[in-house]
Design a protein around this motif. Structure first.
Motif, PDB file in Angstrom:
ATOM      1  N   ALA A  80       0.975  -1.194  -0.089  1.00 38.62           N
ATOM      2  CA  ALA A  80       0.082   0.017  -0.022  1.00 38.62           C
ATOM      3  C   ALA A  80       0.713   1.279  -0.020  1.00 38.62           C
ATOM      4  O   ALA A  80       1.446   1.557   1.107  1.00 38.62           O
ATOM      5  N   LEU A  81       0.872   1.819  -1.015  1.00 40.98           N
ATOM      6  CA  LEU A  81       1.635   3.273  -1.259  1.00 40.98           C
ATOM      7  C   LEU A  81       0.543   4.144  -0.614  1.00 40.98           C
ATOM      8  O   LEU A  81      -0.405   4.719  -1.246  1.00 40.98           O
ATOM      9  N   SER A  82       0.852   4.815   0.428  1.00 38.51           N
ATOM     10  CA  SER A  82      -0.032   5.581   1.313  1.00 38.51           C
ATOM     11  C   SER A  82       0.417   7.062   1.082  1.00 38.51           C
ATOM     12  O   SER A  82      -0.799   7.657   0.566  1.00 38.51           O
ATOM     13  N   GLU A  83       1.236   7.676   0.817  1.00 34.57           N
ATOM     14  CA  GLU A  83       1.466   9.000   0.700  1.00 34.57           C
ATOM     15  C   GLU A  83       2.807   9.256  -0.288  1.00 34.57           C
ATOM     16  O   GLU A  83       3.730   8.578  -0.423  1.00 34.57           O
ATOM     17  N   LEU A  84       2.622  10.191  -1.077  1.00 34.52           N
ATOM     18  CA  LEU A  84       3.880  10.688  -1.850  1.00 34.52           C
ATOM     19  C   LEU A  84       3.674  12.117  -2.165  1.00 34.52           C
ATOM     20  O   LEU A  84       2.598  12.614  -2.575  1.00 34.52           O
ATOM     21  N   MET A  85       4.627  12.826  -1.709  1.00 34.03           N
ATOM     22  CA  MET A  85       4.520  14.384  -1.639  1.00 34.03           C
ATOM     23  C   MET A  85       5.983  14.958  -2.228  1.00 34.03           C
ATOM     24  O   MET A  85       7.031  14.466  -1.494  1.00 34.03           O
ATOM     25  N   VAL A  86       5.978  16.134  -2.618  1.00 33.73           N
ATOM     26  CA  VAL A  86       7.231  17.049  -2.957  1.00 33.73           C
ATOM     27  C   VAL A  86       6.967  18.407  -2.460  1.00 33.73           C
ATOM     28  O   VAL A  86       5.806  18.993  -2.902  1.00 33.73           O
TER      29      VAL A  86
END
Length: 193
Positions: free
Chosen positions: A117-123
Motif C-alpha cells: 500500500a503506497l499511502s503517501e507521496l509528496m514533494v
C-alpha cells in the motif's frame, strides 16, 4: 527527460525511525499541500494528517512500514511511505470494484506479501516539477517483493492522477477510507513483478 536536482538523496526509515522524524514529516506535508491545507477541508488539516501518520507508525501495529525522505543538500524536500497489507487488511473494507464480474474476495485476499500500500507521496511546492516525485515513487517501489501495489487518489486531482497512469497504475474501483471526513477515492493498482 527531467534532470533530477543536484544533491538529491534518499533516506529509508522503518516505523520506529519514522516516528522519531515526526516533525520532519509534518514540515514536508505543510510545504507540499499548501493549497489543500488552505482549503479548510478537515481531512487535509495538518492535525488530521499527522493523526493518520501516528496510526500508521503505531508501535502496536505489525505492519512493516517504510518511509523514504528525499533531501537536497540535507534539506527535506519530499517523502513517500507505505507498507505491505496484512491478511484481512482493513484497507479494502469499503472497496467497490469497477468490474461487476470480478471476484471481490479473490481481489482483496492478502497474504502479507501480495500487496504493498503506497499511502503517501509528496514533494514540497518549490521543488515540484523536477522529477522528484517519480524518483521517490521508483525508489520506494523498486525493491518491493510484493506482487502488486495499490494507492488511493482523489479523482479530481488530475495532475497526480495523470502521473500515476503514466507510471503504470490503473483504476480498479473506489473506496472511502475509514478516517473521519475521508472522501471517496479512486483505487489504483500497479503490477510490481
Amino acid at each position: 527527460m527531467t534532470t533530477l536536482p543536484v544533491g538529491l538523496e534518499f533516506e529509508h526509515y522503518d516505523k520506529a525511525q519514522a516516528r522519531d522524524l515526526r516533525t520532519v514529516v509534518e514540515e514536508i506535508y505543510r510545504r507540499s499541500y499548501i493549497e489543500a491545507i488552505a482549503s479548510g477541508d478537515t481531512f487535509d488539516e495538518p492535525e488530521s494528517f499527522m493523526a493518520r501518520f501516528d496510526a500508521y507508525t503505531n508501535p502496536a501495529q505489525t505492519s512493516r512500514f517504510e518511509l523514504v525522505i528525499a533531501r537536497i543538500d540535507s534539506e527535506p524536500v519530499g517523502q513517500t511511505w507505505g507498507w505491505p497489507l496484512r491478511p484481512n487488511a482493513a484497507w479494502w473494507g469499503n472497496l467497490e470494484l469497477d468490474d461487476p464480474d470480478a471476484d471481490r474476495q479473490e481481489f482483496i485476499t492478502e497474504t502479507g506479501r501480495r500487496t504493498f500500500a503506497l499511502s503517501e507521496l509528496m514533494v514540497c511546492a518549490q521543488y515540484q516539477g523536477h522529477g522528484i516525485a517519480r524518483a521517490l515513487h521508483d525508489d520506494l517501489l523498486g525493491h518491493r517483493p510484493e506482487e502488486r501495489a495499490t494507492l488511493l487518489v482523489e479523482p479530481e486531482n488530475s495532475r497526480a492522477y495523470a502521473k500515476y497512469v503514466k507510471w503504470g497504475w490503473h483504476r480498479v474501483g473506489t473506496l472511502r477510507p475509514r478516517w473521519p471526513e475521508a472522501p471517496r477515492l479512486d483505487v489504483l493498482i500497479r503490477d510490481l513483478r
